[in-house]
Design an enzyme around this catalytic site. Structure first.
Site, PDB file in Angstrom:
ATOM      1  N   TYR A 196       0.854  -1.207   0.000  1.00  0.00           N
ATOM      2  CA  TYR A 196       0.000   0.000   0.000  1.00  0.00           C
ATOM      3  C   TYR A 196       0.881   1.245   0.000  1.00  0.00           C
ATOM      4  CZ  TYR A 196      -2.968   3.779   1.753  1.00  0.00           C
ATOM      5  OH  TYR A 196      -3.618   4.997   1.915  1.00  0.00           O
TER       6      TYR A 196
ATOM      7  N   LYS B 130       1.246   4.723  -2.782  1.00  0.00           N
ATOM      8  CA  LYS B 130       1.197   6.158  -2.486  1.00  0.00           C
ATOM      9  C   LYS B 130       2.522   6.824  -2.868  1.00  0.00           C
ATOM     10  CE  LYS B 130      -3.081   6.153  -1.129  1.00  0.00           C
ATOM     11  NZ  LYS B 130      -4.127   6.810  -1.935  1.00  0.00           N
TER      12      LYS B 130
HETATM   13  N1  LIG Z   1      -8.339   7.126   6.226  1.00  0.00           N
HETATM   14  C1  LIG Z   1      -7.038   7.304   6.340  1.00  0.00           C
HETATM   15  O1  LIG Z   1      -6.463   7.158   7.411  1.00  0.00           O
HETATM   16  C2  LIG Z   1      -6.228   7.703   5.135  1.00  0.00           C
HETATM   17  C3  LIG Z   1      -4.949   8.209   5.334  1.00  0.00           C
HETATM   18  C4  LIG Z   1      -4.192   8.594   4.237  1.00  0.00           C
HETATM   19  C5  LIG Z   1      -4.734   8.489   2.959  1.00  0.00           C
HETATM   20  N2  LIG Z   1      -5.980   7.990   2.789  1.00  0.00           N
HETATM   21  C6  LIG Z   1      -6.521   7.924   1.413  1.00  0.00           C
HETATM   22  O2  LIG Z   1      -7.725   8.646   1.375  1.00  0.00           O
HETATM   23  C7  LIG Z   1      -8.491   8.205   0.252  1.00  0.00           C
HETATM   24  C8  LIG Z   1      -9.938   8.032   0.676  1.00  0.00           C
HETATM   25  O3  LIG Z   1     -10.062   6.930   1.555  1.00  0.00           O
HETATM   26  P1  LIG Z   1     -10.886   6.989   2.922  1.00  0.00           P
HETATM   27  O4  LIG Z   1      -9.915   6.850   4.000  1.00  0.00           O
HETATM   28  O5  LIG Z   1     -11.836   8.123   2.915  1.00  0.00           O
HETATM   29  O6  LIG Z   1     -11.634   5.564   2.846  1.00  0.00           O
HETATM   30  P2  LIG Z   1     -13.150   5.161   2.607  1.00  0.00           P
HETATM   31  O7  LIG Z   1     -13.135   3.681   2.442  1.00  0.00           O
HETATM   32  O8  LIG Z   1     -14.027   5.763   3.652  1.00  0.00           O
HETATM   33  O9  LIG Z   1     -13.492   5.846   1.209  1.00  0.00           O
HETATM   34  C9  LIG Z   1     -13.035   5.328  -0.014  1.00  0.00           C
HETATM   35  C10 LIG Z   1     -14.162   5.412  -1.038  1.00  0.00           C
HETATM   36  O10 LIG Z   1     -13.644   4.941  -2.295  1.00  0.00           O
HETATM   37  C11 LIG Z   1     -14.616   4.098  -2.878  1.00  0.00           C
HETATM   38  N3  LIG Z   1     -13.989   3.159  -3.803  1.00  0.00           N
HETATM   39  C12 LIG Z   1     -13.185   2.107  -3.492  1.00  0.00           C
HETATM   40  N4  LIG Z   1     -12.850   1.449  -4.609  1.00  0.00           N
HETATM   41  C13 LIG Z   1     -13.434   2.096  -5.642  1.00  0.00           C
HETATM   42  C14 LIG Z   1     -13.468   1.881  -7.040  1.00  0.00           C
HETATM   43  N5  LIG Z   1     -12.821   0.856  -7.608  1.00  0.00           N
HETATM   44  N6  LIG Z   1     -14.174   2.739  -7.814  1.00  0.00           N
HETATM   45  C15 LIG Z   1     -14.838   3.772  -7.248  1.00  0.00           C
HETATM   46  N7  LIG Z   1     -14.859   4.014  -5.928  1.00  0.00           N
HETATM   47  C16 LIG Z   1     -14.169   3.182  -5.135  1.00  0.00           C
HETATM   48  C17 LIG Z   1     -15.280   3.390  -1.699  1.00  0.00           C
HETATM   49  O11 LIG Z   1     -16.555   2.855  -2.049  1.00  0.00           O
HETATM   50  C18 LIG Z   1     -15.354   4.514  -0.674  1.00  0.00           C
HETATM   51  O12 LIG Z   1     -16.572   5.241  -0.790  1.00  0.00           O
HETATM   52  C19 LIG Z   1      -7.815   6.927  -0.234  1.00  0.00           C
HETATM   53  O13 LIG Z   1      -7.056   7.215  -1.393  1.00  0.00           O
HETATM   54  C20 LIG Z   1      -6.892   6.545   0.919  1.00  0.00           C
HETATM   55  O14 LIG Z   1      -5.791   5.809   0.489  1.00  0.00           O
HETATM   56  C21 LIG Z   1      -6.750   7.600   3.846  1.00  0.00           C
END
Ligand SMILES: NC(=O)c1ccc[n+]([C@@H]2O[C@H](COP(=O)([O-])OP(=O)(O)OC[C@H]3O[C@@H](n4cnc5c(N)ncnc54)[C@H](O)[C@@H]3O)[C@@H](O)[C@H]2O)c1
Length: 253
Positions: A156, A160
């Site tokens: 993962y 990134k």
């Molecule tokens: N939550 C954290 O701690 C964190 C930290 C750093 C980065 N991120 C990044 O933030 C971004 C958002 O994630 P989040 O944490 O809000 O998680 P989340 O799971 O709440 O939201 C992710 C969304 O993406 C959608 N999704 C997944 N696969 C998909 C696909 N193939 N096509 C369309 N939609 C799809 C899911 O249905 C969901 O609604 C991601 O890129 C994640 O890597 C999250």
């Protein structure tokens, strides 16, 4: 209402950071296009933004790893709205935190398909339009994992790292087309992915252990990420490109 009339497309907008950004952009007057693979949650976010003051919200069920569908949705948006000014590549996924040799090949492929290949599909769908229309802005949601990787999420983390590198590469190649490309790198926040990142349930102990590594003493929130995204999308950021903004309370220092 500093984003009034801006046409903003956000992937993964049905939950977590994507939903928070969609709400903030709409509250600031933008017309938001929401893409997600999860239709029921998407419908709910679209409906609830529709009932508030601010810009409009239009949802499209879309798997961002499906190149054909991404191109179809972009073509429909261009037809219906006349253009897209900002794309936020936010949809993301991770397998559960675990030792690197335990992650199977299917999970590796899935994490690259959603976190990296999807940006390739979106770029190929939107850049020709931006070249014709005189410019645009792309914001990629990366992670502190791509700047300061830690054990347990090796593959993962590497997606990134790729997002950071491609953000800078795209910025360099597309600057002459007046296309800005920036990234936001949040630290852990409470979303649908938190348990995967922690490798287990969100117990008070597990969260406290993580928070102890963040100088400002808390996790990130959707609001933190939305504030950075709204700024990067706004005219105030017109001279910024190729930057990766940590939204991390000092975690990457
Ligand atoms: N939550 C954290 O701690 C964190 C930290 C750093 C980065 N991120 C990044 O933030 C971004 C958002 O994630 P989040 O944490 O809000 O998680 P989340 O799971 O709440 O939201 C992710 C969304 O993406 C959608 N999704 C997944 N696969 C998909 C696909 N193939 N096509 C369309 N939609 C799809 C899911 O249905 C969901 O609604 C991601 O890129 C994640 O890597 C999250």
């Amino acid at each position: 209402m500093r984003l009034e009339g801006l046409r903003v497309l956000i992937t993964g907008a049905a939950s977590g950071f994507g939903e928070a950004m969609a709400r903030r952009f709409a509250a600031e007057g933008a017309n938001v296009v929401l893409l997600d693979i999860c239709k029921p949650a998407l419908d709910e976010v679209e409906r609830s933004i529709g009932g508030t003051r601010g810009g409009t919200a239009t949802g499209f069920e879309c798997d961002v790893t499906d190149s054909e569908r991404v191109h179809e949705v972009i073509a429909t948006c261009l037809d219906e709205q006349g253009g897209i000014d900002v794309v936020v590549n936010n949809a993301g996924w991770s397998y559960r935190n675990q030792p690197l040799l335990d992650v199977d090949e299917a999970s590796l492929r899935k994490v690259y398909e959603i976190n990296v290949f999807a940006i390739y599909h979106m770029t190929r769908a939107i850049v020709p339009h931006w070249r014709q229309s005189g410019g645009g802005t792309m914001i990629n949601i990366s992670s502190t994992a791509g700047i300061r990787p830690r054990p347990g999420l090796v593959w993962y983390n590497s997606t990134k790292g790729a997002v950071n590198s491609l953000t800078q590469s795209l910025a360099a190649e597309l600057a002459s087309d007046n296309i800005r490309v920036c990234a936001i790198a949040p630290v852990l926040g409470r979303t649908g992915l938190t348990e995967a990142f922690l490798g287990g349930p969100e117990t008070p102990e597990a969260l406290a252990r993580f928070v102890s590594t963040i100088p400002l003493g808390r996790m990130s929130t959707g609001d933190d990420v939305a504030s950075a995204a709204a700024f990067l999308a706004s005219p105030e950021a017109r001279f910024l490109t190729g930057i990766i903004v940590p939204v991390d309370g000092g975690r990457c220092i």
